[in-house]
Design a protein around this motif. Structure first.
Motif, mmCIF file in Angstrom:
data_model
loop_
_atom_site.group_PDB
_atom_site.id
_atom_site.type_symbol
_atom_site.label_atom_id
_atom_site.label_comp_id
_atom_site.label_asym_id
_atom_site.label_seq_id
_atom_site.Cartn_x
_atom_site.Cartn_y
_atom_site.Cartn_z
ATOM 1 N N GLY A 13 0.827 -1.214 0.000
ATOM 2 C CA GLY A 13 0.000 0.000 0.000
ATOM 3 C C GLY A 13 0.859 1.260 0.000
ATOM 4 N N THR A 14 1.900 1.273 0.813
ATOM 5 C CA THR A 14 2.811 2.426 0.863
ATOM 6 C C THR A 14 3.444 2.663 -0.510
ATOM 7 O OG1 THR A 14 3.365 2.162 3.199
ATOM 8 C CG2 THR A 14 5.029 3.226 1.818
ATOM 9 N N ASN A 15 3.978 1.591 -1.091
ATOM 10 C CA ASN A 15 4.613 1.723 -2.413
ATOM 11 C C ASN A 15 3.604 2.211 -3.459
ATOM 12 O OD1 ASN A 15 7.576 0.690 -2.600
ATOM 13 N ND2 ASN A 15 6.582 -0.671 -1.128
ATOM 14 N N PHE A 16 2.362 1.728 -3.328
ATOM 15 C CA PHE A 16 1.325 2.121 -4.294
ATOM 16 C C PHE A 16 1.003 3.615 -4.167
ATOM 17 C CE2 PHE A 16 -3.209 2.475 -5.580
ATOM 18 C CZ PHE A 16 -3.089 2.040 -6.889
ATOM 19 N N ILE A 17 0.941 4.108 -2.936
ATOM 20 C CA ILE A 17 0.640 5.537 -2.737
ATOM 21 C C ILE A 17 1.752 6.396 -3.339
ATOM 22 C CG2 ILE A 17 0.407 7.344 -0.965
ATOM 23 C CD1 ILE A 17 -1.211 5.282 0.689
ATOM 24 N N TYR A 18 3.000 6.047 -3.075
ATOM 25 C CA TYR A 18 4.112 6.797 -3.690
ATOM 26 C C TYR A 18 3.985 6.757 -5.210
ATOM 27 C CZ TYR A 18 6.918 7.535 0.530
ATOM 28 O OH TYR A 18 7.376 7.972 1.740
ATOM 29 N N LYS A 41 5.090 6.099 9.655
ATOM 30 C CA LYS A 41 6.371 6.717 9.257
ATOM 31 C C LYS A 41 6.714 6.439 7.789
ATOM 32 C CE LYS A 41 8.502 6.840 13.761
ATOM 33 N NZ LYS A 41 9.084 5.875 14.694
ATOM 34 N N ASN A 42 6.115 5.361 7.237
ATOM 35 C CA ASN A 42 6.381 5.054 5.815
ATOM 36 C C ASN A 42 6.041 6.242 4.922
ATOM 37 O OD1 ASN A 42 6.768 2.505 6.769
ATOM 38 N ND2 ASN A 42 5.111 1.528 5.640
ATOM 39 N N LEU A 43 5.064 7.039 5.368
ATOM 40 C CA LEU A 43 4.513 8.063 4.467
ATOM 41 C C LEU A 43 4.855 9.484 4.905
ATOM 42 C CD1 LEU A 43 1.297 6.015 3.984
ATOM 43 C CD2 LEU A 43 2.758 6.745 2.107
ATOM 44 N N LEU A 313 19.688 -0.883 3.797
ATOM 45 C CA LEU A 313 20.944 -0.366 4.358
ATOM 46 C C LEU A 313 20.845 1.128 4.653
ATOM 47 C CD1 LEU A 313 23.590 -2.261 2.186
ATOM 48 C CD2 LEU A 313 23.278 -2.459 4.665
ATOM 49 N N LYS A 314 20.143 1.840 3.772
ATOM 50 C CA LYS A 314 20.039 3.295 3.936
ATOM 51 C C LYS A 314 18.987 3.703 4.945
ATOM 52 C CE LYS A 314 21.443 4.939 -0.594
ATOM 53 N NZ LYS A 314 20.816 4.788 -1.894
ATOM 54 N N ASN A 315 18.123 2.765 5.341
ATOM 55 C CA ASN A 315 16.988 3.121 6.204
ATOM 56 C C ASN A 315 17.014 2.362 7.531
ATOM 57 O OD1 ASN A 315 14.999 5.021 4.619
ATOM 58 N ND2 ASN A 315 15.887 3.587 3.141
ATOM 59 N N GLU A 316 18.194 2.415 8.172
ATOM 60 C CA GLU A 316 18.360 1.685 9.436
ATOM 61 C C GLU A 316 17.390 2.175 10.506
ATOM 62 O OE1 GLU A 316 22.469 1.843 10.465
ATOM 63 O OE2 GLU A 316 22.897 0.017 9.324
ATOM 64 N N GLU A 317 17.098 3.472 10.464
ATOM 65 C CA GLU A 317 16.185 4.045 11.470
ATOM 66 C C GLU A 317 14.798 3.412 11.380
ATOM 67 O OE1 GLU A 317 15.116 8.414 11.986
ATOM 68 O OE2 GLU A 317 17.304 8.420 11.761
ATOM 69 N N TRP A 318 14.353 3.189 10.139
ATOM 70 C CA TRP A 318 13.045 2.562 9.900
ATOM 71 C C TRP A 318 13.043 1.156 10.508
ATOM 72 C CZ3 TRP A 318 11.221 -1.776 7.281
ATOM 73 C CH2 TRP A 318 9.855 -1.791 6.948
#
Ligand code: NAD
Ligand code: DAU
Length: 339
Positions: A13-18, A41-43, A313-318
């Motif tokens: 769903g997140t990918n679809f909204i983007y 936080k995804n959005l 790798l770039k989104n360790e915080e997530w």
């Protein structure tokens, strides 16, 4: 067009909204219950850019028919895309109740409200798992019999049949999509690709169920999103469309590919007790979607895996945000029982 996307805080769903906000000028209303798998936080970047203009978030449950009715009216919704579901097969084996509630009752509630509101397009995002399991040869077509094997797959097949009945009985313009295994950014790390990567990153054992010979067909999530967009624009009401990635691999090979990209040893691979009722093989014939919609997957598996691993790798915080949640507890218990 004003589109109600349910389950928009989950992986696909997140990918679809983007994807939709980038590709079109539609307005998206995201209705999500924020279960353990839903993450606001995804959005964040969507909120920053479009909130109150082309993007609106509503916290809620698709089972709540009056709330859904209000949203459909308030936002003058033209189309509904239903991603909202419990999606994890292993959890459905441990505790099926919520799958029955969200996946069957929720779809029924959404269909009821949407048909009353005269919605012009309703896309039910379903799965290849409704067809059950294949032997070494052959592909699932839309004509393959429904033969679900897990409580998750059975709940999705039930929802598909409700969609069929709303089309046949009431002429409600539902389209059902059945897609193979997605991977990509924002996938909750209970699923094979992110789980294997994250465990290997910490030099922890990477569990393989059974012999690791089970085969899945892998599709990069943006290819699935494009398929759903094509359905919204060109899909035939009442139709079912299969989507696949042309990337059939045994689970053991997928894990080895991930370890290779990371430069990690195969010694991390740990064979554990098999998943009960484990489907042996999925593979998709998506020629109908190709012929009627012009669908074709664009991202090769090797490329998609690199993109995915780089994203994690770039989104360790997530990832750290998720690790503090209940998922760790479930997965640790699950593996302890199977080791
Ligand atoms: P996910 O578990 O990552 O996300 C599900 C989202 O739905 C979460 O945000 C959750 O909060 C929300 N949700 C759950 N129950 C809800 C309810 N009752 N009301 C409102 N929101 C609710 O799932 P995913 O992997 O993104 O899958 C999305 C959809 O695609 C599911 O319907 C799944 O069956 C289907 N699908 C998934 C795959 C795959 O490989 N992941 C493949 C084919 C089809
Ligand atoms: O096919 C589409 C389906 O794909 C979707 O409908 C589901 O929502 C989605 O979760 C996914 O289901 P799977 O059961 O195929 O995905 P999962 O990532 O859980 O497992 C993929 C394969 O890898 C499966 O054969 C089980 C195996 N596996 C999984 C995990 C998490 C392992 O061997 N080890 C693991 O640690």
């Amino acid at each position: 067009m004003n589109i109600l996307v349910t389950g928009g805080c989950g992986f696909i769903g997140t990918n679809f909204i983007y994807y939709m906000l980038h590709e079109h000028d539609h307005t998206i209303i995201n209705l999500d219950k924020l279960t353990y798998a839903g993450n606001l936080k995804n959005l964040i970047s969507v909120e920053g850019r479009y909130n109150g203009q082309r993007y609106f978030f509503e916290k809620g449950d698709i089972c709540d028919t009056p709330q859904v009715m209000n949203i459909l009216k308030e936002y003058e919704i033209d189309a509904v895309v239903n991603f909202a579901a419990e999606s994890h097969v292993d959890r459905s084996i441990s505790a099926p109740d919520q799958f029955i509630e969200s996946n069957i009752q929720g779809t029924y509630s959404l269909l009821t409200a949407s048909s009353k509101a005269g919605i012009k397009r309703f896309i039910q995002v379903s799965t290849d798992e409704v067809y059950g399991s294949l032997g070494p040869e052959g592909l699932f077509t839309e004509e393959s019999p429904l033969a679900p094997n897990s409580p998750y797959a059975a709940s999705k097949a039930s929802a598909d049949l409700l969609c069929r009945s709303f089309f046949k009985t009431y002429g409600f313009p539902v389209i059902v999509t059945r897609c193979s295994n997605n991977y990509g950014p924002f996938q909750f790390p209970e699923k094979l690709v992110p789980l294997s990567f994250l465990r290997a990153k910490e030099d922890r054992p990477v569990p393989v169920y059974g012999t690791g010979s089970n085969v899945r067909d892998w599709i990069y999530v943006s290819d699935h999103c494009r398929g759903i967009d094509l359905c919204l624009r060109k899909g035939r009401p009442g139709a079912i469309y299969n989507f696949g990635g042309d990337a059939e691999y045994e689970n053991l090979d997928v894990i080895k590919k991930i370890l290779d990209i990371m430069g990690k040893s195969y010694k991390l691979i740990k064979f554990v007790k098999d998943r009960p009722g484990h489907d042996q093989r999925y593979a998709m014939d998506y020629s109908l979607a190709k012929d009627e919609l012009g669908f074709e997957p664009q991202v090769r598996f090797s490329e998609g895996l690199e993109l995915t691993i780089n994203w994690y790798l770039k989104n360790e915080e997530w990832v750290d945000g998720i690790k503090s949640g209940e998922y760790i507890e479930f997965m640790e218990k699950w593996y302890k029982e199977r080791s």
